[in-house]
Structures are given as structure tokens and as C-alpha cells.
Design an enzyme around this catalytic site. Structure first.
Site, PDB file in Angstrom:
ATOM      1  N   HIS A  23      64.615  -0.002 -38.403  1.00  0.00           N
ATOM      2  CA  HIS A  23      63.114  -0.665 -37.861  1.00  0.00           C
ATOM      3  C   HIS A  23      63.487  -2.057 -37.543  1.00  0.00           C
ATOM      4  O   HIS A  23      63.056  -2.699 -36.720  1.00  0.00           O
ATOM      5  CB  HIS A  23      62.069  -0.597 -39.041  1.00  0.00           C
ATOM      6  N   ASP A 115      55.765  -3.797 -36.912  1.00  0.00           N
ATOM      7  CA  ASP A 115      56.262  -2.471 -37.032  1.00  0.00           C
ATOM      8  C   ASP A 115      55.306  -1.544 -36.928  1.00  0.00           C
ATOM      9  O   ASP A 115      54.063  -1.611 -37.652  1.00  0.00           O
ATOM     10  CB  ASP A 115      57.347  -2.289 -37.999  1.00  0.00           C
ATOM     11  N   GLU A 382      71.742   4.030 -28.860  1.00  0.00           N
ATOM     12  CA  GLU A 382      73.137   3.644 -28.757  1.00  0.00           C
ATOM     13  C   GLU A 382      74.227   4.619 -28.241  1.00  0.00           C
ATOM     14  O   GLU A 382      75.027   4.234 -27.486  1.00  0.00           O
ATOM     15  CB  GLU A 382      73.453   3.257 -30.300  1.00  0.00           C
TER      16      GLU A 382
END
Ligand SMILES: O=c1ccn([C@@H]2O[C@H](COP(=O)(O)OP(=O)(O)O[C@H]3O[C@H](CO)[C@@H](O)[C@H](O)[C@H]3O)[C@@H](O)[C@H]2O)c(=O)[nH]1
Length: 480
Positions: A23, A115, A382
Site C-alpha cells: 500500500h 488508502d 510490475e
């Protein structure tokens, strides 16, 4: 005040991450992007994570980048619903600190970006008279599922038949359907009136009521769910997809910034790179299950056997610090070490990293062809940005949705394993590993295409770059 003495303050934001790696890392990357577009940002952080802010703090003057350091709440002793207890403790300790800090500022924030675990910050923001924007480190697809479940609360009509019972979310694009066992753990446990789980639900519902949402994602891979969020939840112009968030170009994408993202590598990053340099293109399988997920003993043994018998070249990042992953695996059975025989028998073609791996650096190396992943959303992005084929092994939370998106909707991944209550078959897993480094599989061509799409999205003029501009404009308009 005369014009000569007036001080210009850029729009100021309070960024409040949840403190676990999956996060915190992307929200710090977003912070860099906001600063580079002229905003000033204060990041709320606890002392154990302050070092992760240091690169940002050292690159920018305190007038544009500052830290609000608040004490970390005491560790939660109850193993049951540990995450939710932690969130409650954060609210208790951090709310008064934020209120005091806000009152003392000459240039207070125009908004809070926090968040999605910190839904309660909506009420804090309302108290301060500023908007709260949700930061989602998860996909728009996964968040749509989460929102839909907690809003409508579909029940398990056949609790004895978890295998067969499926929940279909017909209000969502493509009406996704999930076997009960794939739903988020807290959702499966939910009973109305339980104060701990009600706190979690209230947090999710507060997200739905917030002013807008920023996704670490990009439109090209999940546009229907972004549209859903805009039309059905937040409204036009209040959904921004700014990913994939990766180490900032402000560093020139330097090797150090990439290697040390989220932590220092347990093995010197240059050793990992030289090991990879000696391997052929797309020949290496990278195995890593994110920052928190740990395998059970049986899963570790099955994976070790598959890696050994497959004969593939590999890097295996192993977490041995069990007990904090929130998985259904019994604590005494989690966090197993690799078998003693393993490193000897795979010497010369395998590298085991115990602890923290320089993941982005590894994935972006030309030698890496595939990635065995638990489908944490950062790992997924990624992997997409690096153009590797993913082998999906989801274990909980949003990961089943991510695997569905990768395999069924994007065609860039192969299912490796899926059930927490079953152990993968080592022979089948070995075959999947071998196939994943075959240059001719359709998933490799898709991986190349999606890499292009990811790079285009965050390049100048791409969809994510434009959304970041639009977010900055919306925040700037709040000030004027
Ligand atoms: O040895 C390691 C392990 C992890 N990472 C990095 O840590 C992050 C891990 O994030 P992610 O892949 O999303 O996994 P989790 O740590 O498991 O993330 C949690 O948060 C994600 C975002 O909400 C969710 O998608 C996941 O399900 C949830 O478990 C990534 O940036 C990795 O590159 C490293 O650099 N080295």
C-alpha cells in the site's frame, strides 16, 4: 496584505498511506508524481516507515515535501481480525494528531488522499471541511467487487457447500461470478452486529461516499470497471487511473532507486543483476509472493520439487517470517524454510533470496521470462510493465480477481494454482514452469503487447499521464 508581501503557497495535500509495503510503495510513487507537477505534499508516516520516505525528503525542500510523523499504534495482540483492530487503533491515535497538526498549519491541506483501508478518514476530512480522495492500490475490477459485496451483502445460501456455491455480481460489467471460497476473508466471516466487522464495512461504505478515487492502474486493462466507478459510484471526472506507478523518472529511473524500492535487497542488487546477466533472454522464472504472503510447509515442498524437476533457471524469493499474512494456513504450518537438499540440487541454475528481493529490477531484466505470483496488484502491474508472462497463484484478498483479469480477460497469464486447501501437484507445476519460458506461447506475445500499453499509458500524453494532470488540476481548483 500587499502584493509585495503576499506569499504564494502551492496547493497542499495530506497523503495518508496504510503502512504495509503493498500500500505504501505505490502511494509514495504517486506522491513523487504530484510533487513533480507543482503540489506540496505532507505524508503521514510512523517511525518504522520513516526511512522509506527519506529518498523523497532528500530530493525535495520541506516547502514541497514534508513528513507528519505520528506514533505507530501498539501491535495488536488478538490474532482474530488483526488487520481491522490495527485500523481501529490507527483511527484512535492518528485522528487527534491530524486535527492538531491541521490547526497549526499556515497552509493547511486542500484535501486528504488516503488508502482505501482508511475509510474512516472521510469523517475526519468532513470535520476539517476538506474532501477525502480514496487511493486504491488494488485494481478497479477488484474494488468494484469489494464495493458491490459490502453494499449488497449477498449471503451464502448453502454454507455447507462452499465449493459449489457461487456469488454472481450482476450489477458489474461482465457479471463476474465467484465461488464462495474466493471471496475476501472478512466478507465470508461477516455477521451483522459484530462491531469489528461492522467497522470494516463502514470503512468500505465511506470509500463509496468519498469525493473521488485514484487507482494505481491504467485504463487500457480495465476500462469497463473505471467507467463503472465513474457512472455508478463517484461521478464524472472523479476517477483517476494513474498507473502503473513505478519508481519516478525524477531519479532518471536509476538502478539504485529501482533496487531499493520498498526496502533493501537481502542480497546485494548487483549480485542479482550479474547472476541474471549470465542467463539467456526470457529464460528465468522469478518466484515471489509479495511482501506478506507465506507458503505452508506442504506448498513450499511442492514448489521446491517443481523447481527442481522442471530444470528451469529461477530466482525464488522466500519469506520465512510466517504468521502475519492473514492466510487461512495454520500459523504453525506457515513460513516454512526451503528444504535442506534444495539449494545443492539446483546449484548453478537457481538463486534463492531469503527476505527482500529487488523485485522491479529483477522483473525488468531481459533474462526474466515469467513470474510465479500471488497476484498482489503491485506485482501484477510490475509484471505487466516488464512484459513477463505471469503464472497465477492467488491466495486471498483481491488476488482471485486479479488472476481472473490476467488469465480470462487479458490472456497474459497461465493458472499455476488456486486453492488454499489443496497443495499444487509438483509434476503439473513443473510442466507449467517449463511452458512459461517457451518463446512461442501466445501469452508471451500478449505480454509484449501489454508492456507497450503500460509504457504508453504512463508516458507523456498517455492515459495515465493525462489522468494525473487532471487530478492535479482538480486539486488546484480546490484551492482557488
Ligand atoms: O521481496 C520483495 C517482496 C515484495 N516487493 C515489492 O512489494 C510490493 C508487494 O505488493 P503486492 O505485489 O501488491 O503484494 P502484497 O504485499 O501482498 O500486497 C497487498 O496489497 C496489494 C495492494 O492492495 C494487494 O493487491 C495484495 O493482495 C495484498 O496482499 C511490490 O511492489 C513488490 O515489488 C519487493 O520489492 N521485494
Amino acid at each position: 496584505m500587499s502584493l509585495a508581501t503576499a506569499t504564494f503557497y502551492p496547493p497542499h495535500l495530506l497523503v495518508y498511506p496504510f503502512s504495509s509495503s503493498g500500500h505504501l510503495i505505490p502511494l509514495l510513487d504517486l506522491t513523487e508524481g504530484l510533487i513533480s507537477r507543482g503540489l506540496s505534499v505532507t505524508v503521514l508516516v510512523t517511525p518504522p516507515n520513516l526511512h522509506l520516505l527519506q529518498p523523497l525528503l532528500s530530493r525535495h525542500p520541506t516547502t514541497t515535501m514534508d513528513a507528519l510523523v505520528v506514533p505507530a499504534p501498539e501491535p495488536v495482540s488478538s490474532p482474530k481480525h488483526r488487520l481491522i483492530h490495527r485500523l481501529r487503533a490507527m483511527r484512535e491515535h492518528h485522528s487527534p494528531a491530524i486535527l492538531r497538526w491541521f490547526a497549526s498549519r499556515r497552509n493547511p491541506p486542500v484535501a486528504i488522499i488516503s488508502d482505501f483501508f482508511l475509510g474512516w478518514t472521510l469523517h475526519l476530512a468532513r470535520q476539517l471541511g476538506i474532501p477525502r480522495i480514496v487511493f486504491s492500490p488494488s485494481a478497479a475490477f477488484a474494488l468494484s467487487v469489494d464495493f458491490s459485496l459490502w453494499r449488497d451483502l449477498p449471503k451464502n445460501e448453502h454454507p455447507q457447500q462452499d465449493d459449489e456455491y457461487a456469488v454472481t455480481l450482476s450489477d458489474l460489467p461482465n457479471s463476474p461470478s465467484y465461488p464462495w471460497w474466493q471471496l475476501w476473508y472478512f466478507y465470508r466471516l461477516f455477521v451483522g452486529g459484530d462491531p469489528v466487522l461492522e467497522f470494516h464495512r463502514e470503512g468500505v461504505l465511506a470509500n463509496l461516499d468519498s469525493w473521488g478515487v485514484v487507482f494505481n492502474s491504467f485504463a487500457e486493462i480495465e476500462r469497463p470497471y473505471m467507467d463503472y466507478m465513474e457512472k455508478r459510484v463517484f461521478g464524472k471526472g472523479r476517477v483517476w487511473a494513474v498507473g502503473p506507478l513505478l519508481p519516478a523518472p525524477a531519479d532518471g529511473g536509476s538502478t539504485t532507486a529501482v533496487a531499493e524500492r520498498g526496502g533493501s535487497s537481502s542480497i546485494p542488487a548487483e549480485d542479482v543483476v550479474s547472476w541474471l546477466d549470465a542467463r539467456g533472454d526470457h529464460s528465468v522464472v522469478y518466484v515471489c509472493f509479495g511482501s506478506r504472503m507465506v507458503l505452508s510447509r506442504k506448498e513450499t515442498a511442492a514448489l521446491a520439487e517443481a523447481l527442481e524437476t522442471s530444470g528451469v533457471h529461477f530466482i525464488w524469493c522466500v519469506r520465512e517470517d510466517g504468521g502475519n499474512s492473514g492466510r487461512a494456513v495454520a500459523e504453525e504450518d506457515s513460513g516454512a524454510a526451503v528444504p535442506e537438499w534444495f539449494e545443492d540440487r539446483t546449484a548453478g541454475r537457481g538463486l534463492v533470496i531469503k527476505g527482500w528481493a529487488p523485485q522491479v529490477l529483477v522483473l525488468q531484466h531481459r533474462a526474466v521470462g515469467s513470474f510465479v505470483t500471488h497476484c498482489g496488484w503491485n506485482s501484477v502491474l510490475e509484471g505487466l510493465a516488464a512484459g513477463v508472462v505471469m503464472l497465477t497463484w492467488p491466495m486471498g484478498a483481491d488476488q482471485y480477481s486479479d488472476a481472473k483479469l490476467l488469465v480470462d480477460q487479458l490472456g497474459v497469464a497461465i493458472r499455476a494454482h488456486e486453492r488454499e486447501d489443496r497443495v499444487p501437484n509438483p509434476t503439473e507445476l513443473a510442466q507449467i514452469l517449463v511452458r512459461s519460458v517457451d518463446g512461442s506461447i501466445p501469452e508471451r506475445a500478449r505480454a509484449r503487447e501489454l508492456r507497450e500499453a503500460a509504457v504508453t499509458a504512463f508516458s507523456r500524453g498517455g492515459s495515465s499521464d493525462k489522468d494525473l494532470d487532471a487530478l492535479v488540476e482538480a486539486l488546484t481548483n480546490l484551492k482557488s
